[in-house]
Design an enzyme around this catalytic site. Structure first.
Site, PDB file in Angstrom:
ATOM      1  N   SER A  93      41.272  28.460  56.296  1.00 13.04           N
ATOM      2  CA  SER A  93      42.233  27.674  57.081  1.00 13.04           C
ATOM      3  C   SER A  93      41.726  27.246  58.446  1.00 13.04           C
ATOM      4  CB  SER A  93      43.544  28.460  57.244  1.00 13.04           C
ATOM      5  OG  SER A  93      44.264  28.473  56.043  1.00 13.04           O
ATOM      6  N   LYS A  96      42.068  23.621  59.061  1.00 12.24           N
ATOM      7  CA  LYS A  96      43.281  22.983  59.574  1.00 12.24           C
ATOM      8  C   LYS A  96      43.148  22.576  61.032  1.00 12.24           C
ATOM      9  CE  LYS A  96      46.462  25.225  56.319  1.00 12.24           C
ATOM     10  NZ  LYS A  96      45.973  26.507  55.822  1.00 12.24           N
ATOM     11  N   SER A 157      50.186  28.014  59.642  1.00 13.03           N
ATOM     12  CA  SER A 157      49.034  27.774  58.760  1.00 13.03           C
ATOM     13  C   SER A 157      49.487  27.251  57.409  1.00 13.03           C
ATOM     14  CB  SER A 157      48.191  29.046  58.581  1.00 13.03           C
ATOM     15  OG  SER A 157      46.934  28.738  58.026  1.00 13.03           O
TER      16      SER A 157
END
Length: 416
Positions: A93, A96, A157
């Site tokens: 993640s 992101k 997230s």
């Protein structure tokens, strides 16, 4: 009744209570509960057991149990230390950060509006956790404001919010990935390739620790009013409160972002920024063994960085460092100096030893515009180069008239 018999009668109840407490600690009724802060005085064992090795430059750097790490100074972009810093690895993640960065730049430019609605499509929706356990939990075919979706990416997230934003900005996630890669190239992220907006596993989806530090620095530098979102500890949407997974936000007041990540393939990853005084450091940890390990290793890097390095500014902006000779100008010379201050990070105690050397371009001819690059200044500490900056003309020099140039040429013949 004896004490022993009372204890025997209470034992089943105590066991049952302990079991219930354990179940409560692992229950999933409220998705992604806020991480519990560690005691402020608690120090990870790794901080007391720091071991070091020598890097290619002969500097002592920490040894950490992960696949890659890097520590960068934000103001200068200098890498203070690292291991496998340029190895492309699954970023989970941490991906992101690019998704949120592109949204933030769209907001800054005015192409996007904070209140514009973003639709949760079938392909983006977290149906039964189909995109993993990281979700903002926006219901199917409903809309949330762009700012809520951005918080869903940064704080929660959310894979669902990341995919929904990708589709909103580019029409499809694959088209958005192309935009991500274009921006990565623009930022100089040379060991990174994105296939999606979330960081979910894909064989071609990779990023290096150094590249992720570069991306984090771009967010801090360029996202302006939106960067404080990365320090928000929780976000509530649709009645669901979720805590930021960056546990250093709860234990270190100097930390103000950025992102965590985890998949089985990527391990536990973390990109964090901390500012102490005027010095901001960015740490990237990739493929640690656990949440605790990535947090402890980040603490180790910050403590090591702030304890062993300091910023120095040996050259101030606009200072005259030298005088350059100019041929065929209305003036014979021009003052030379840096347009911007030269700030460096050096080992503590070496700031006073920094020396600078100016090299000017030969055979400068007028006209010369103010601010034109005419050389460079190199700084050394302990006999090693530690930084350099362009040297510019601090004033404009117009070209001399025809007869004045002839006179200068003749004068030059006799001066040789």
């Amino acid at each position: 009744m004896t004490t022993r018999s009372r204890t025997a009668r209470l034992l089943p109840s105590l066991i049952a209570a302990a079991a219930l407490a354990a179940l409560a600690g692992t229950a999933s009724g409220a998705p992604h509960p806020k991480p519990k802060p560690h005691a402020a005085a608690r120090k990870p064992a790794a901080a007391a057991e720091l071991s070091t090795t020598t890097d290619a430059n002969g500097n002592a750097v920490p040894v950490l149990a992960n696949k890659a790490w890097v520590l960068m100074d934000f103001n200068t972009g200098q890498i203070l230390g690292g291991s496998n810093a340029d190895e492309p690895l699954p970023p989970a993640s941490l991906t992101k950060m690019m998704t949120s960065y592109l949204v933030e730049q769209g907001l800054k430019s005015g192409k996007l509006k904070p209140t514009e609605p973003v639709t949760m499509s079938q392909s983006a929706w977290c149906e039964g956790g189909k995109h993993g356990d990281s979700c903002m939990f926006v219901p199917l075919n409903t809309q949330a404001s762009l700012m809520d979706m951005l918080r869903g990416v940064v704080v929660d997230s959310g894979n669902d919010s990341a995919k929904a934003l990708a589709e909103h900005l580019s029409g499809s996630e694959s088209a958005f990935a192309a935009q991500m890669n274009a921006e990565a190239a623009h930022l100089g992220m040379t060991h990174t390739h994105f296939e999606n907006s979330t960081g979910l596993p894909d064989p071609s989806h990779k990023a290096s620790a150094r590249d992720l530090a570069v991306l984090a620095a771009a967010i801090i530098r360029n996202s302006g009013e939106y960067y404080p979102i990365y320090a928000e500890r929780e976000f509530t949407y649709n009645g669901i409160k979720q805590g930021n997974r960056n546990e250093l936000l709860y234990t270190d007041p100097t930390v103000d972002g950025l992102k965590t990540g985890h998949t089985d393939e990527a391990g536990y990853c973390m990109t964090v920024s901390a500012k102490r005084g005027n010095m901001r450091l960015i740490s990237v940890i990739m493929n640690a063994d656990s949440k605790q390990a990535r947090a402890d290793q980040t603490r180790v890097l910050f403590n090591w960085g702030y304890a062993n390095f300091e910023e120095a500014t040996p050259v101030q902006a606009g200072a005259t460092l030298s005088t350059a000779k100019v041929h065929y100008g209305v003036l014979p010379t021009v003052a030379a100096g840096p347009a911007q201050a030269l700030t460096l990070v050096v080992p503590k105690g070496q700031a006073a030893t920094i020396q600078t050397t100016v090299t000017l371009n030969p055979n400068l001819e007028a006209p010369i515009a103010k601010g034109a690059v005419i050389g460079k200044v190199v700084a050394t500490a302990g006999g090693k180069p530690v930084g350099e900056a362009p040297v510019v003309a601090l004033a404009a020099v117009e070209r001399a008239g025809f007869f004045q140039r002839i006179g200068q040429r003749i004068s030059g013949w006799f001066s040789k």
